[in-house]
Write a protein that holds these residues in place. Structure first.
Motif, short mmCIF file in Angstrom:
data_model
loop_
_atom_site.label_atom_id
_atom_site.label_comp_id
_atom_site.label_asym_id
_atom_site.label_seq_id
_atom_site.Cartn_x
_atom_site.Cartn_y
_atom_site.Cartn_z
N ALA A 246 0.83 -1.21 0.00
CA ALA A 246 0.00 0.00 0.00
C ALA A 246 0.86 1.25 0.00
CB ALA A 246 -0.93 -0.01 1.21
N GLY A 247 1.95 1.23 0.77
CA GLY A 247 2.84 2.38 0.80
C GLY A 247 3.49 2.65 -0.54
N ILE A 248 3.88 1.58 -1.23
CA ILE A 248 4.47 1.74 -2.57
C ILE A 248 3.46 2.34 -3.53
CG2 ILE A 248 5.39 0.48 -4.56
CD1 ILE A 248 6.55 -1.55 -2.50
N PHE A 249 2.22 1.82 -3.47
CA PHE A 249 1.17 2.32 -4.36
C PHE A 249 0.87 3.79 -4.06
CE2 PHE A 249 -3.15 3.13 -5.70
CZ PHE A 249 -3.25 2.48 -6.92
N GLN A 250 0.78 4.13 -2.79
CA GLN A 250 0.48 5.51 -2.42
C GLN A 250 1.58 6.46 -2.89
OE1 GLN A 250 0.09 6.21 1.80
NE2 GLN A 250 -0.61 8.32 1.53
N ALA A 251 2.83 6.05 -2.72
CA ALA A 251 3.94 6.90 -3.17
C ALA A 251 3.92 7.07 -4.68
CB ALA A 251 5.26 6.29 -2.70
N ALA A 252 3.64 6.00 -5.40
CA ALA A 252 3.58 6.08 -6.86
C ALA A 252 2.43 6.97 -7.32
CB ALA A 252 3.43 4.69 -7.46
N ALA A 253 1.29 6.88 -6.63
CA ALA A 253 0.15 7.73 -6.97
C ALA A 253 0.48 9.20 -6.74
CB ALA A 253 -1.07 7.33 -6.15
N ALA A 254 1.17 9.48 -5.64
CA ALA A 254 1.56 10.87 -5.35
C ALA A 254 2.54 11.38 -6.41
CB ALA A 254 2.17 10.96 -3.96
N ALA A 255 3.48 10.54 -6.82
CA ALA A 255 4.47 10.95 -7.81
C ALA A 255 3.83 11.25 -9.16
CB ALA A 255 5.53 9.86 -7.97
N GLN A 256 2.71 10.57 -9.46
CA GLN A 256 2.02 10.77 -10.73
C GLN A 256 0.83 11.73 -10.61
OE1 GLN A 256 1.34 7.17 -13.12
NE2 GLN A 256 2.72 6.06 -11.76
N SER A 257 0.66 12.30 -9.41
CA SER A 257 -0.44 13.24 -9.16
C SER A 257 -1.80 12.60 -9.44
CB SER A 257 -0.27 14.52 -9.99
OG SER A 257 0.93 15.18 -9.66
N VAL A 258 -1.95 11.35 -9.00
CA VAL A 258 -3.23 10.65 -9.08
C VAL A 258 -3.83 10.64 -7.68
CG1 VAL A 258 -4.40 8.49 -9.61
CG2 VAL A 258 -2.44 9.20 -10.99
N PRO A 259 -4.90 11.39 -7.45
CA PRO A 259 -5.47 11.46 -6.10
C PRO A 259 -6.07 10.12 -5.67
CG PRO A 259 -6.27 13.27 -7.48
CD PRO A 259 -5.60 12.28 -8.38
N ILE A 260 -5.78 9.70 -4.46
CA ILE A 260 -6.39 8.51 -3.88
C ILE A 260 -6.75 8.82 -2.43
CG2 ILE A 260 -5.02 6.98 -5.37
CD1 ILE A 260 -3.38 6.23 -2.86
N THR A 261 -7.59 7.99 -1.85
CA THR A 261 -7.81 8.06 -0.40
C THR A 261 -7.25 6.79 0.22
OG1 THR A 261 -10.02 7.10 -0.60
CG2 THR A 261 -9.85 9.50 -0.62
N THR A 262 -6.88 6.88 1.49
CA THR A 262 -6.25 5.76 2.19
C THR A 262 -6.93 5.53 3.54
OG1 THR A 262 -4.61 7.20 3.24
CG2 THR A 262 -4.02 6.23 1.11
#
Length: 291
Positions: A246-262
């Motif tokens: 989950a941490g890897i996915f969240q970091a990748a989403a932030a790097a690509q400016s894809v908003p997600i909720t956690t």
């Protein structure tokens, strides 16, 4: 019909979906009049052909009483809810084609008027094996999916050791179920195949842009649902790994400016009680509503 009053507007249906070269499989649905969303809930690695783990282990069907229709496909043992390249070579004598099957389920839901809400699209969610599948299916089926939610999912398949871990887990699940080991090479090809990349949620983040995406995991620390010591011991390392993913996915989403909720729970292992709570927290936060 079940219940009374408001509950009288909620019904449980079971229907069967065939096609895709697989035997027909059951689908359970709880639907309420006037609800604002329909969510498809995917099972984990050890899914059975009798009932969804969601139905057997949780109360999330009750969301149908307060806004969210719940659809639970049955089956999919070690399938990763994907279209396989070939038969596995064990006692399952057909090629899994679960991407095709999910699409047929959605077509049936459309015919039943379950495409509710402002967008007319569905939410999809899953746990463990089903978590990554929910994100991947949603990424490739944007015309019908608006929300995708992974709980304790393995959602960074390119991480060191993940493809081997999946191979071993599929062998174990098949042996435990009495059908013989599943071969991950029959699913997406050998570990260097492009299909592993195509089914890696991290690698498909750009396809999720504009969707509502949510990920959840716990820490592996025991809490209120750890009443079975053996299951809890087995579930602890699985949840720690899922938290790392989950941490890897969240970091990748932030790097690509894809908003997600956690949703990161302080306590919890790889068990149904914690996943039930994750669903209700999403529901109570309004996550299932269209924008």
């Amino acid at each position: 019909m079940i219940g009374a009053g408001r509950a009288s507007a909620v019904a449980h249906y079971r229907f069967h979906i065939g096609g895709c070269g697989m035997p027909a499989t059951p689908v359970d649905m709880w639907a309420g009049y006037g609800n604002y969303k329909t969510v498809i809930a995917l099972d984990g690695l050890r899914a059975t052909s009798r009932t969804s783990g969601w139905a057997h282990q949780t109360n999330i069907a009750k969301m149908a009483y307060s806004g969210v229709n719940v659809v639970q496909p049955v089956g999919g043992l070690a399938s990763f809810y994907t279209d396989w390249d070939a038969k596995s070579g064990n006692k399952v004598k057909y090629r899994y084609r679960w991407t095709c099957r999910l699409t047929k389920i959605i077509e049936e839901l459309d015919a039943r008027g379950m495409a509710v809400g402002r967008s007319g699209k569905y939410a999809i969610m899953g746990i463990s094996m089903g978590g990554g599948a929910a994100l991947t299916y949603g990424a490739y089926h944007r015309k019908r999916i608006s929300h995708a939610f992974s709980m304790s999912g393995y959602i960074s398949l390119a991480s060191p050791g993940m493809r081997t871990a999946i191979r071993l887990a599929m062998i174990d699940a098949g042996i435990e179920a009495g059908v013989g080991p599943f071969n991950s090479d029959a699913m997406w090809g050998p570990p260097w195949s492009i299909r592993w990349i195509n089914n890696d949620p991290v690698m498909q983040l750009n396809r999720m842009r504009g969707m509502k995406v949510r990920i959840a995991s716990a820490t592996g620390i025991w809490g209120r649902y750890n009443t079975d010591p053996i299951g809890s011991v087995k579930g602890t390392p699985l949840e720690i790994l899922a938290l790392q993913q989950a941490g890897i996915f969240q970091a990748a989403a932030a790097a690509q400016s894809v908003p997600i909720t956690t949703d990161y729970a302080l306590l919890g292992t790889h068990q149904w009680g914690y996943w039930q709570d994750m669903v209700w927290r999403a529901k109570n936060s309004g996550w299932f509503r269209d924008r």
